[in-house]
Design a protein around this motif. Sequence first.
Motif, PDB file in Angstrom:
ATOM      1  N   GLY A 248      -3.598 -17.608   5.948  1.00 10.59           N
ATOM      2  CA  GLY A 248      -4.208 -17.797   4.644  1.00 10.59           C
ATOM      3  C   GLY A 248      -3.837 -16.652   3.715  1.00 10.59           C
ATOM      4  N   VAL A 249      -4.164 -16.821   2.431  1.00  8.94           N
ATOM      5  CA  VAL A 249      -3.806 -15.809   1.447  1.00  8.94           C
ATOM      6  C   VAL A 249      -4.472 -14.471   1.768  1.00  8.94           C
ATOM      7  CG1 VAL A 249      -4.006 -15.164  -0.984  1.00  8.94           C
ATOM      8  CG2 VAL A 249      -3.389 -17.508  -0.358  1.00  8.94           C
ATOM      9  N   GLY A 250      -5.773 -14.504   2.057  1.00 14.76           N
ATOM     10  CA  GLY A 250      -6.467 -13.252   2.331  1.00 14.76           C
ATOM     11  C   GLY A 250      -5.917 -12.531   3.540  1.00 14.76           C
ATOM     12  N   GLU A 251      -5.704 -13.273   4.636  1.00 12.19           N
ATOM     13  CA  GLU A 251      -5.185 -12.663   5.852  1.00 12.19           C
ATOM     14  C   GLU A 251      -3.755 -12.174   5.655  1.00 12.19           C
ATOM     15  OE1 GLU A 251      -4.751 -13.729  10.623  1.00 12.19           O
ATOM     16  OE2 GLU A 251      -5.253 -15.301   9.166  1.00 12.19           O
ATOM     17  N   GLY A 252      -2.944 -12.982   4.932  1.00 10.04           N
ATOM     18  CA  GLY A 252      -1.552 -12.590   4.703  1.00 10.04           C
ATOM     19  C   GLY A 252      -1.426 -11.330   3.878  1.00 10.04           C
ATOM     20  N   PHE A 253      -2.195 -11.237   2.786  1.00  9.88           N
ATOM     21  CA  PHE A 253      -2.144 -10.025   1.971  1.00  9.88           C
ATOM     22  C   PHE A 253      -2.775  -8.850   2.697  1.00  9.88           C
ATOM     23  CE2 PHE A 253      -1.630 -12.788  -1.938  1.00  9.88           C
ATOM     24  CZ  PHE A 253      -0.357 -12.327  -2.225  1.00  9.88           C
ATOM     25  N   GLY A 254      -3.787  -9.134   3.531  1.00 11.74           N
ATOM     26  CA  GLY A 254      -4.371  -8.061   4.329  1.00 11.74           C
ATOM     27  C   GLY A 254      -3.351  -7.452   5.270  1.00 11.74           C
ATOM     28  N   ASN A 255      -2.571  -8.313   5.942  1.00  7.42           N
ATOM     29  CA  ASN A 255      -1.520  -7.805   6.826  1.00  7.42           C
ATOM     30  C   ASN A 255      -0.477  -7.014   6.044  1.00  7.42           C
ATOM     31  OD1 ASN A 255      -2.796  -9.092   8.932  1.00  7.42           O
ATOM     32  ND2 ASN A 255      -1.370 -10.819   9.033  1.00  7.42           N
ATOM     33  N   LEU A 256      -0.142  -7.509   4.851  1.00  7.65           N
ATOM     34  CA  LEU A 256       0.871  -6.829   4.039  1.00  7.65           C
ATOM     35  C   LEU A 256       0.434  -5.418   3.684  1.00  7.65           C
ATOM     36  CD1 LEU A 256       3.464  -6.765   2.304  1.00  7.65           C
ATOM     37  CD2 LEU A 256       2.147  -7.872   0.475  1.00  7.65           C
ATOM     38  N   PHE A 257      -0.796  -5.268   3.217  1.00  4.29           N
ATOM     39  CA  PHE A 257      -1.237  -3.943   2.772  1.00  4.29           C
ATOM     40  C   PHE A 257      -1.637  -3.039   3.940  1.00  4.29           C
ATOM     41  CE2 PHE A 257      -1.510  -6.268  -1.225  1.00  4.29           C
ATOM     42  CZ  PHE A 257      -0.910  -5.347  -2.084  1.00  4.29           C
ATOM     43  N   ASP A 258      -1.659  -3.612   5.139  1.00  4.65           N
ATOM     44  CA  ASP A 258      -1.814  -2.768   6.323  1.00  4.65           C
ATOM     45  C   ASP A 258      -0.494  -2.134   6.756  1.00  4.65           C
ATOM     46  OD1 ASP A 258      -4.511  -3.124   6.556  1.00  4.65           O
ATOM     47  OD2 ASP A 258      -4.383  -4.794   7.978  1.00  4.65           O
ATOM     48  N   ARG A 259       0.598  -2.672   6.250  1.00  7.33           N
ATOM     49  CA  ARG A 259       1.902  -2.138   6.611  1.00  7.33           C
ATOM     50  C   ARG A 259       2.123  -0.787   5.941  1.00  7.33           C
ATOM     51  NH1 ARG A 259       4.386  -4.011  10.772  1.00  7.33           N
ATOM     52  NH2 ARG A 259       6.420  -3.573   9.829  1.00  7.33           N
ATOM     53  N   PRO A 260       2.820   0.136   6.593  1.00 11.21           N
ATOM     54  CA  PRO A 260       3.105   1.429   5.946  1.00 11.21           C
ATOM     55  C   PRO A 260       4.008   1.236   4.736  1.00 11.21           C
ATOM     56  CG  PRO A 260       4.334   1.199   8.003  1.00 11.21           C
ATOM     57  CD  PRO A 260       3.372   0.054   7.957  1.00 11.21           C
ATOM     58  N   ALA A 261       3.835   2.088   3.746  1.00 14.64           N
ATOM     59  CA  ALA A 261       4.546   1.957   2.474  1.00 14.64           C
ATOM     60  C   ALA A 261       5.724   2.914   2.415  1.00 14.64           C
ATOM     61  CB  ALA A 261       3.603   2.232   1.315  1.00 14.64           C
ATOM     62  N   GLU A 262       6.701   2.496   1.645  1.00 19.78           N
ATOM     63  CA  GLU A 262       7.809   3.387   1.278  1.00 19.78           C
ATOM     64  C   GLU A 262       7.554   3.865  -0.141  1.00 19.78           C
ATOM     65  OE1 GLU A 262      12.097   2.320  -0.128  1.00 19.78           O
ATOM     66  OE2 GLU A 262      12.193   2.591   2.057  1.00 19.78           O
TER      67      GLU A 262
END
Length: 902
Positions: free
Chosen positions: A875-889
């Motif tokens: 879902g959108v919430g879970e997908g964006f949650g996973n994205l922003f859990d990823r380390p950033a460059e």
Amino acid sequence: MIPSNWALHPSSPHWTRAVLPCAAALFLFLGAPELDAQSNGQGNPEKASVEARAVPALPAVRVEGAPPVIDGDLSDSAWALAPVATSFVQFDPDEGAPASQPTEVRVLYDDDALYVAFRAWESDPSEIRAQLTRRDVASSSDQVHVLIDSYHDRRTAFHFAVNPLGVKMDLYRYDDTGEDLSWNAVWDVATRIDEEGWTAEFRIPLSQLRYSGSEEQTWGINFARDIARLNETSVWAPLSRDEQAVVSRSGELRGLSGLGANRRLEVLPYTVARATRAPGDPENPFHESTALGGEMGADLKFGITNNMTLDLTVNPDFGQVEADPAQVNLTAFETFLPEQRPFFVEGAGIFRFGIGIGDGDGGNESLFYSRRIGRAPQGHFQPRDAWVDPPSQTRILAAGKLSGKTEGGWSIGVLNALTGNAEARAIHHDGTHDRQVVEPLTSYSMARVQRDFRDGGSAVGGIVTGTIRDESGAADLALRDLALSGGIDARHRFRDGTLEIRGYLLGSRVSGSTEAIRRTQRSSARYLQRPDNTHTEYDEDRTTLEGWSTTVEMMKVGGGPWRFGSISQIRSPGFEVNDLGFMTGADRIFQAGSVGYRQNRPGTHLRGWGVNSNLWSGWTFGGEHQDMGGNLNGNLALNNNWNAYAGVALNGSTLSPTLLRGGPMFRVERGMNGWGGVNTDSRRSVQGNLNMNWGVRPESDSWNLNTSTSLRWRPSGRATIRTGPFHNRRVEDRQWLGTTGSAEDPIYLFGRLEQRTTGVTARVDFAVSPTLSFQLYAQPFLSTGHFTEMRRVGDPRGDTYRDRMVPLATTRGEDGSIVADPEGDGTARSLGNPDFSVGQFRSNAVVRWEYRPGSTLFVVWSQGRDDRDTDGTLGVGEGFGNLFDRPAENRLMVKLNYWLSP
């Protein structure tokens, strides 16, 4: 999709019948007697009508003594000597009516500059509107404009504008109505608001213009004024919305003399420092938790003559350029990406040579696609059992372009760029180091010439492009080592400039190793290896490929509310321009036509409205019908400055040469699609729009619905906030998955895909002054795809969809992979997991300070995050949650350039 100004002319599908009318029309066009360069206008109704229009004129007055001080105060004694341009008339909304507020303009010149003064009278100065933005950003502001056709060719012009707060805008106009907003000049302007309205005082250096070396000259000139609260534009030399004409309708500035040679020299050196913090594997020897770097380079602009300029760049840096938007491409074709790099976008008008028809990437087809220069490397390090440090882009060592117009009237554009070997570094697990070339040393060249006749009413031109790669490096990567294209084009307006015919004839030739030319023949542009291809030959041993293309358009471009046009295009199977151009397909015979009506006169409720209808059809050179459809479009603008549009299209059942990725022709089902949108009043502090498009193919139970909205809020006169969420839902019953079976008897596999794409683009702009601004850009993006069923191709040309697509019994393994028996031999096997979830976040913040004219300091911070998974049901919430859990460059860049004009 065909744009709203095109439709079908009935014709035979056989290419021999289509070539003859195209060739005949082009022959008649090229042979038209009006193209005589020595024509004096006798017997020329268009030129006679231009003269009959009583072109407004101003005498040019040279400054004697001190020039005006550029401070917005028009009391300088020099201005008292200048004649006054008055009697502005409306262009919008009530074309031809007197302007609601009077405007006066004065012009002076000396050996160094052109001076222009505006007095914009205002009955209620409190109603003057002005938004503080960075340079070249459109806003709901009053503005004054000066357009200078210094070549006096009625086709090109330099356009300068300013709002009451001193925010500059400049652009280059080409082909009479084209606009190049990327063009920037170094010039001065000052404004003042007083009890009588507001004033603007321009100083435009002659070094920023291009003109002839004649002792006495006449330039085209026009002035305009925007009054934001009334949504009114008025002009000195009248313009009409019933004509496709802007520069050609300018007035004249007469009697300029003694301008002398304009041998300008501009140098823009830069230095940049970078710091990058990025996640990575600590065991990777190439990984640095914090990477530091810096470099230097320079741009040079040299005026070879008054009207010819040489631009050079050495080691160009494009660090402040915004990242490309995220997308998921599931088609067989390359995605077109717009150019954003300043060196290539500035002055790009003369290098444009479009060859496309329609909307989408097909409409972006062109002989020159500058994103090829400095592209991402096309090769990969082999083998892959090593730590690899691949370059993200190919470095541009140097680039130069020569552009301008000769005294004889020829527009010339020449460009050359050299990119270096791009090497991927590697360290094998045994500790040995290695390097491999992933993009060879390459030279890209293009030359474009064009000659105008009949005051710009007609033209002939030519173009040549060339790409030369290091032969050994190209062979190792199966790339073409030489690619050439070129041809001629022409256009001609007649019947008082209301009708136009234009066309081109092009050829191409590519060469390389046998593997490179095999790849060319097997590319998605042609798929010559198709087993049912009987009209062309796939040759595994050839080392060259040649082709040609021609297009003829005829259209009504002015003279009343009715519009109509037709176009015929033929592109041979061997035509190939993708080394320096952009092209999605060859082997094409296409015809289209359009008829429409538009009303530009304001009424009780509407400012204007229009409707048109289009038809189109296309075939391969073998007479296979591959395109057919029609649409109906409408649009309207209300007096409250709202506007809306809508349309619907029907697409017939035709044969697709690309759906099976090199397999036989496949009959695609009938479909319908539509689009629509509404935009609110742009003058308000809060403005929004809603856009949507949809499509449906009932036979395959496939459909799509795409919606996007945009909201712009101006909380103050300095700040603008924009946000644009979008959501796309797609159910596709025949999404390509690949092939199985043997090479002699392949089995083509498709799946029923349920795809959801959601994202938002947000921007914040804040201006401290016209020269100091802050921008913030952010775009989170998520696309998920889940396959619910699988199909194999039965009879690709079958009468019914069930004949063409045969369902497969499938199960899902514990790892999510699809288990099926596509061969039908009773042995089920895993076909992998085609589901996907792709998340991406891109953002940057930019402080831009033009600390002196032409010199700029950039401070840029950017952040990126990426997430990829095989769970297509997120879902959108879970997908964006996973994205922003990823380390950033994270990246920080400081860039300083300094403009010098010795």
